[in-house]
Scaffold this motif. Structure first.
Motif, PDB file in Angstrom:
ATOM      1  N   ARG A  19       0.851  -1.190   0.000  1.00 10.34           N
ATOM      2  CA  ARG A  19       0.000   0.000   0.000  1.00 10.34           C
ATOM      3  C   ARG A  19       0.882   1.234   0.000  1.00 10.34           C
ATOM      4  NH1 ARG A  19      -3.046  -3.662  -0.996  1.00 10.34           N
ATOM      5  NH2 ARG A  19      -4.701  -4.408   0.333  1.00 10.34           N
ATOM      6  N   THR A  41     -10.207  -0.773  -0.892  1.00 15.22           N
ATOM      7  CA  THR A  41     -10.954  -1.082  -2.113  1.00 15.22           C
ATOM      8  C   THR A  41     -10.283  -0.570  -3.378  1.00 15.22           C
ATOM      9  OG1 THR A  41     -12.221   0.961  -2.037  1.00 15.22           O
ATOM     10  CG2 THR A  41     -13.116  -0.933  -0.834  1.00 15.22           C
ATOM     11  N   GLY A  42      -9.408   0.451  -3.224  1.00 11.70           N
ATOM     12  CA  GLY A  42      -8.801   1.085  -4.384  1.00 11.70           C
ATOM     13  C   GLY A  42      -9.442   2.424  -4.702  1.00 11.70           C
ATOM     14  N   LYS A  43     -10.524   2.739  -4.007  1.00 10.31           N
ATOM     15  CA  LYS A  43     -11.238   3.993  -4.252  1.00 10.31           C
ATOM     16  C   LYS A  43     -10.972   5.065  -3.185  1.00 10.31           C
ATOM     17  CE  LYS A  43     -14.927   1.697  -6.822  1.00 10.31           C
ATOM     18  NZ  LYS A  43     -14.063   1.508  -7.941  1.00 10.31           N
ATOM     19  N   TRP A  51      -1.279  -3.015  -4.191  1.00  7.81           N
ATOM     20  CA  TRP A  51      -1.205  -4.310  -4.853  1.00  7.81           C
ATOM     21  C   TRP A  51      -1.491  -5.407  -3.856  1.00  7.81           C
ATOM     22  CZ3 TRP A  51       2.318  -0.436  -5.982  1.00  7.81           C
ATOM     23  CH2 TRP A  51       2.381  -0.036  -7.322  1.00  7.81           C
ATOM     24  N   ASP A  66      -2.602  -2.616  -9.966  1.00  7.80           N
ATOM     25  CA  ASP A  66      -2.971  -2.259  -8.590  1.00  7.80           C
ATOM     26  C   ASP A  66      -4.477  -2.028  -8.481  1.00  7.80           C
ATOM     27  OD1 ASP A  66      -3.014   1.110  -7.657  1.00  7.80           O
ATOM     28  OD2 ASP A  66      -2.971   0.476  -9.744  1.00  7.80           O
ATOM     29  N   LEU A  67      -4.957  -1.947  -7.241  1.00  4.16           N
ATOM     30  CA  LEU A  67      -6.385  -1.812  -6.982  1.00  4.16           C
ATOM     31  C   LEU A  67      -6.972  -0.503  -7.500  1.00  4.16           C
ATOM     32  CD1 LEU A  67      -6.575  -3.215  -3.337  1.00  4.16           C
ATOM     33  CD2 LEU A  67      -7.162  -4.380  -5.473  1.00  4.16           C
ATOM     34  N   THR A  68      -6.149   0.532  -7.646  1.00  4.93           N
ATOM     35  CA  THR A  68      -6.661   1.799  -8.168  1.00  4.93           C
ATOM     36  C   THR A  68      -6.832   1.744  -9.676  1.00  4.93           C
ATOM     37  OG1 THR A  68      -4.512   2.856  -8.602  1.00  4.93           O
ATOM     38  CG2 THR A  68      -5.398   3.065  -6.362  1.00  4.93           C
TER      39      THR A  68
END
Length: 86
Positions: A19, A41-43, A51, A66-68
């Motif tokens: 992160r 969550t990536g948001k 990741w 990655d989550l974003t």
């Protein structure tokens, strides 16, 4: 003149999650993250990248998005996916 250097090293480790935040996190968040109870969550507004390496990615071989959705990590060298049992 301009000098150019290339560095190479070997790292042997197991990564579960990475992160990168735009702001510092307090001790409670860090402890919750360590314990696996901090949901990402990536948001999140201050999340730069995140990741998860808990399972083998479904994408192409050595790339992990990655989550974003903004960054891709590329695994270079010899690696092996192993299931992490918690």
């Amino acid at each position: 003149g301009t000098e150019s250097s290339t560095y190479s090293w070997t790292i042997c480790l197991r990564l579960k999650k990475i992160r990168i935040w735009k702001s510092a996190k307090d001790n409670e968040y860090v402890q919750n993250s360590y314990n696996g109870t901090a949901e990402v969550t990536g948001k999140e507004a201050d999340l730069a990248a995140a990741w998860d390496f808990m399972t083998k990615p479904s994408g192409s071989g050595n790339e992990v998005i990655d989550l974003t959705g903004r960054h891709t990590a590329k695994i270079i060298g010899t690696y092996e996916w192993q299931r992490i049992v918690e």
